[in-house]
Design an enzyme around this catalytic site. Structure first.
Site, PDB file in Angstrom:
ATOM      1  CE  LYS A   6      40.201  28.165 -68.975  1.00 14.71           C
ATOM      2  NZ  LYS A   6      40.785  28.372 -70.310  1.00 14.71           N
ATOM      3  CE  LYS A  29      49.183  22.856 -64.984  1.00 15.38           C
ATOM      4  NZ  LYS A  29      49.875  23.619 -66.055  1.00 15.38           N
ATOM      5  CE  LYS A  71      48.277  22.826 -73.405  1.00 17.60           C
ATOM      6  NZ  LYS A  71      48.458  23.577 -72.158  1.00 17.60           N
ATOM      7  CB  THR A 107      51.797  31.473 -64.786  1.00 17.63           C
ATOM      8  OG1 THR A 107      50.622  31.362 -65.581  1.00 17.63           O
ATOM      9  CG2 THR A 107      52.416  30.106 -64.600  1.00 17.63           C
ATOM     10  CG  ASN A 163      53.728  34.997 -69.021  1.00 19.88           C
ATOM     11  OD1 ASN A 163      53.546  34.278 -68.040  1.00 19.88           O
ATOM     12  ND2 ASN A 163      52.965  36.035 -69.273  1.00 19.88           N
ATOM     13  CB  SER A 203      42.294  30.821 -67.389  1.00 19.69           C
ATOM     14  OG  SER A 203      43.217  31.287 -68.336  1.00 19.69           O
TER      15      SER A 203
HETATM   16  P1  NAD Z   1      57.674  31.729 -73.087  1.00 13.83           P
HETATM   17  O1  NAD Z   1      57.724  31.283 -74.499  1.00 13.83           O
HETATM   18  O2  NAD Z   1      57.128  33.092 -72.770  1.00 13.83           O
HETATM   19  O3  NAD Z   1      59.145  31.660 -72.411  1.00 13.83           O
HETATM   20  C1  NAD Z   1      59.946  30.514 -72.482  1.00 13.83           C
HETATM   21  C2  NAD Z   1      61.356  30.913 -72.043  1.00 13.83           C
HETATM   22  O4  NAD Z   1      62.166  29.746 -72.000  1.00 13.83           O
HETATM   23  C3  NAD Z   1      62.043  31.878 -72.993  1.00 13.83           C
HETATM   24  O5  NAD Z   1      62.819  32.808 -72.267  1.00 13.83           O
HETATM   25  C4  NAD Z   1      62.958  30.964 -73.797  1.00 13.83           C
HETATM   26  O6  NAD Z   1      64.080  31.652 -74.341  1.00 13.83           O
HETATM   27  C5  NAD Z   1      63.371  29.994 -72.725  1.00 13.83           C
HETATM   28  N1  NAD Z   1      63.911  28.740 -73.239  1.00 13.83           N
HETATM   29  C6  NAD Z   1      63.483  28.009 -74.287  1.00 13.83           C
HETATM   30  N2  NAD Z   1      64.284  26.944 -74.472  1.00 13.83           N
HETATM   31  C7  NAD Z   1      65.234  27.009 -73.507  1.00 13.83           C
HETATM   32  C8  NAD Z   1      66.345  26.202 -73.173  1.00 13.83           C
HETATM   33  N3  NAD Z   1      66.650  25.121 -73.883  1.00 13.83           N
HETATM   34  N4  NAD Z   1      67.118  26.571 -72.112  1.00 13.83           N
HETATM   35  C9  NAD Z   1      66.821  27.674 -71.402  1.00 13.83           C
HETATM   36  N5  NAD Z   1      65.780  28.476 -71.686  1.00 13.83           N
HETATM   37  C10 NAD Z   1      64.996  28.146 -72.723  1.00 13.83           C
HETATM   38  O7  NAD Z   1      56.838  30.614 -72.322  1.00 13.83           O
HETATM   39  P2  NAD Z   1      56.107  30.737 -70.926  1.00 13.83           P
HETATM   40  O8  NAD Z   1      54.683  31.106 -71.153  1.00 13.83           O
HETATM   41  O9  NAD Z   1      56.933  31.542 -69.987  1.00 13.83           O
HETATM   42  O10 NAD Z   1      56.086  29.194 -70.487  1.00 13.83           O
HETATM   43  C11 NAD Z   1      57.231  28.586 -69.886  1.00 13.83           C
HETATM   44  C12 NAD Z   1      56.802  27.228 -69.315  1.00 13.83           C
HETATM   45  O11 NAD Z   1      55.754  27.446 -68.362  1.00 13.83           O
HETATM   46  C13 NAD Z   1      56.243  26.228 -70.328  1.00 13.83           C
HETATM   47  O12 NAD Z   1      56.565  24.928 -69.875  1.00 13.83           O
HETATM   48  C14 NAD Z   1      54.746  26.432 -70.217  1.00 13.83           C
HETATM   49  O13 NAD Z   1      54.012  25.292 -70.646  1.00 13.83           O
HETATM   50  C15 NAD Z   1      54.624  26.651 -68.726  1.00 13.83           C
HETATM   51  N6  NAD Z   1      53.394  27.327 -68.309  1.00 13.83           N
HETATM   52  C16 NAD Z   1      53.084  28.569 -68.757  1.00 13.83           C
HETATM   53  C17 NAD Z   1      51.934  29.202 -68.316  1.00 13.83           C
HETATM   54  C18 NAD Z   1      51.586  30.600 -68.745  1.00 13.83           C
HETATM   55  O14 NAD Z   1      50.600  31.143 -68.213  1.00 13.83           O
HETATM   56  N7  NAD Z   1      52.334  31.230 -69.630  1.00 13.83           N
HETATM   57  C19 NAD Z   1      51.063  28.539 -67.432  1.00 13.83           C
HETATM   58  C20 NAD Z   1      51.403  27.268 -66.973  1.00 13.83           C
HETATM   59  C21 NAD Z   1      52.577  26.668 -67.416  1.00 13.83           C
END
Ligand code: NAD
Length: 436
Positions: free
Chosen positions: A91, A115, A127, A211, A242, A370
């Site tokens: 997954k 995880k 992945k 999340t 997000n 999920s």
């Molecule tokens: P996203 O693309 O919706 O948001 C990312 C945010 O980080 C944006 O606001 C972006 O502007 C900011 N960002 C990017 N580079 C940056 C920097 N250098 N300094 C400061 N801010 C910066 O992504 P997301 O879905 O919110 O995911 C964020 C993290 O959480 C990632 O590591 C992702 O792998 C992890 N994650 C997400 C989920 C999910 O369900 N969306 C689940 C588990 C883990």
């Protein structure tokens, strides 16, 4: 280091090298192997456990020819990795990004195994990724690429084998195209192939917030353990996508004062607390929080070093490293992003008495919902958002308690205890299958 002094185990070599040279690796696959190796040894498990887990079971390399809008054919390269299927099908998300690489897919699939195991989900880790720049592609090109990718993977994935989901630059619409293409190939509707779908195609209520909701449940539990009253506590959040924005909204509801947020383009700071609903609306409109009313600019580096109770890195990997770990002043660091802290930085913060909630636990709310989506698809029976949230609460609290118990009993960091809880489950499954 000379070859003659190296052990046969690459992860041990990383530990040795780091201790000797005080330098850190930023390669996520090496970091994952190091953490697995440490947890295997800490629990006194046979080295076979590490041997089974140090490499993904399978990685498929595919090429995807797409007719672009200018009429020419362009071939994209994609991967799908299945790290471990010892407790169930693989997954994990699919990433569309120019920097996707085989090593990254291997590392991210490995993290997914851990995880899922820390929460006790009946899944292994998977992945996928495609090397592309979605910002430079039209909607039609993206649809053709998404359909081509899943066609290439059709015999490799499936509801009982490997269930993809969204990741960086992929979204519910892309999941919908992939599910449709796969269903057409199979000749029946197969919503259980993929999660993170639009609600009308079998997506789950509550997935968008999941999340962030899981992050906030972990913060609440951690605050209880250290006697921090969340009403009036302060927080800073790096990343306002997000995960960061949902974390902010749900912390705000609990009475936490969020004094700083940053995104890729800048930040916002207000020592009296930022109005989070306004910040969310502003970010939607402008794509950044910079310039938000009643705030001053702040950089990411300043945010990470702020005097707050709770720090939430929710953007990227390798944000807290040897270079800045000693500047962190928060009492709780909640790793909402994947891999935001290097192991060495984690060690420094542990020495400073900072309670860190490791990524594989902290952001597991997404994969948990999920899993609920997949269960609902298989049953063809759908739950309300309240039901989803109640089940998420139960699973996250159980996972947090399991990790915290090992942390207290063994006097090891929360990261190490999370890997120990996970690896114990994986090793039990290996034993039950007769692998070790
Ligand atoms: P996203 O693309 O919706 O948001 C990312 C945010 O980080 C944006 O606001 C972006 O502007 C900011 N960002 C990017 N580079 C940056 C920097 N250098 N300094 C400061 N801010 C910066 O992504 P997301 O879905 O919110 O995911 C964020 C993290 O959480 C990632 O590591 C992702 O792998 C992890 N994650 C997400 C989920 C999910 O369900 N969306 C689940 C588990 C883990």
């Amino acid at each position: 280091m000379e070859m003659s002094t190296m052990t046969q185990d690459p992860a041990k070599d990383i530990v040795a090298t780091n201790i000797e040279q005080q330098k850190e690796t930023l390669n996520p696959h090496e970091i994952a192997r190091l953490l697995i190796n440490n947890a295997t040894r800490e629990l006194g498990l046979p080295s076979a456990v590490y041997e089974y887990l140090k490499e993904p079971e399978r990685v498929l390399h595919v090429s995807i020819p797409v007719r672009m809008d200018n009429g020419e054919i362009k071939t994209f390269v994609g991967y799908r990795g299945q790290h471990s299927t010892v407790v169930g099908p693989a997954k994990g998300g699919v990433r569309f990004h120019p920097e996707v690489s085989l090593d990254e897919v291997k590392a991210l699939s490995t993290w997914m195994t851990f995880k899922c195991a820390v929460v006790g989900l009946p899944y292994g880790g998977g992945k996928g990724g495609v090397i592309c720049d979605p910002q430079q592609m039209s909607k039609r090109e993206l649809e053709a690429l998404s359909r081509g990718y899943i066609r290439a993977l059709a015999d490799f994935v499936g509801p009982d084998r490997d269930i993809p989901a969204p990741d960086v630059n992929t979204n519910p619409q892309i999941m919908g195209w992939m599910m449709d293409e796969y269903s057409k190939m199979k000749g029946y509707n197969a919503p259980g192939l993929i999660t993170g779908k639009p609600m009308i195609l079998g997506g789950s209520a509550g997935r968008g917030a999941a999340t962030g909701r899981g992050v906030v449940i972990c913060i609440r539990e951690a605050a209880n353990r250290i006697g921090l009253n969340l009403r009036g506590a302060t927080a800073a959040i790096q990343g306002f996508g997000n995960v960061g924005s949902w974390t902010a909204m749900l912390l705000d509801e609990l009475g936490v004062k969020i004094t700083a947020i940053v995104d890729a383009r800048g930040g916002a700071y207000n020592p009296s607390g930022i109005h989070i609903p306004e910040a969310v609306e502003y970010y939607k409109e402008h794509g950044t929080v910079t310039g938000l009313a009643h705030t001053q600019n702040i950089t990411s580096a300043e945010l990470l070093a702020m005097e707050v109770d709770i720090l939430v890195p929710a953007a990227l990997e390798n944000q807290i490293t040897l270079a800045n770990a000693d500047q962190v002043k928060a009492r709780i660091v909640a790793e909402a992003a994947n891999g935001p802290t290097t192991p060495e930085a984690g060690r420094i913060m542990t020495e400073k008495g900072i309670l860190q909630i490791p990524d594989i636990l902290c952001n597991a709310g997404g994969v948990t919902v999920s899993y609920f989506e997949w269960v609902q698809n298989i049953q063809n029976y759908y739950w309300t958002e309240e039901e989803v949230n109640a089940k998420l609460e139960l699973m996250m609290v159980n996972a947090f308690n399991a990790v915290y118990k090992v942390h207290e009993q063994r006097k090891v960091s929360m990261r190490r205890s999370a890997y120990m809880v996970a690896i114990k489950r994986l090793a039990d499954a290996m034993t039950a299958r007769g692998w070790i």
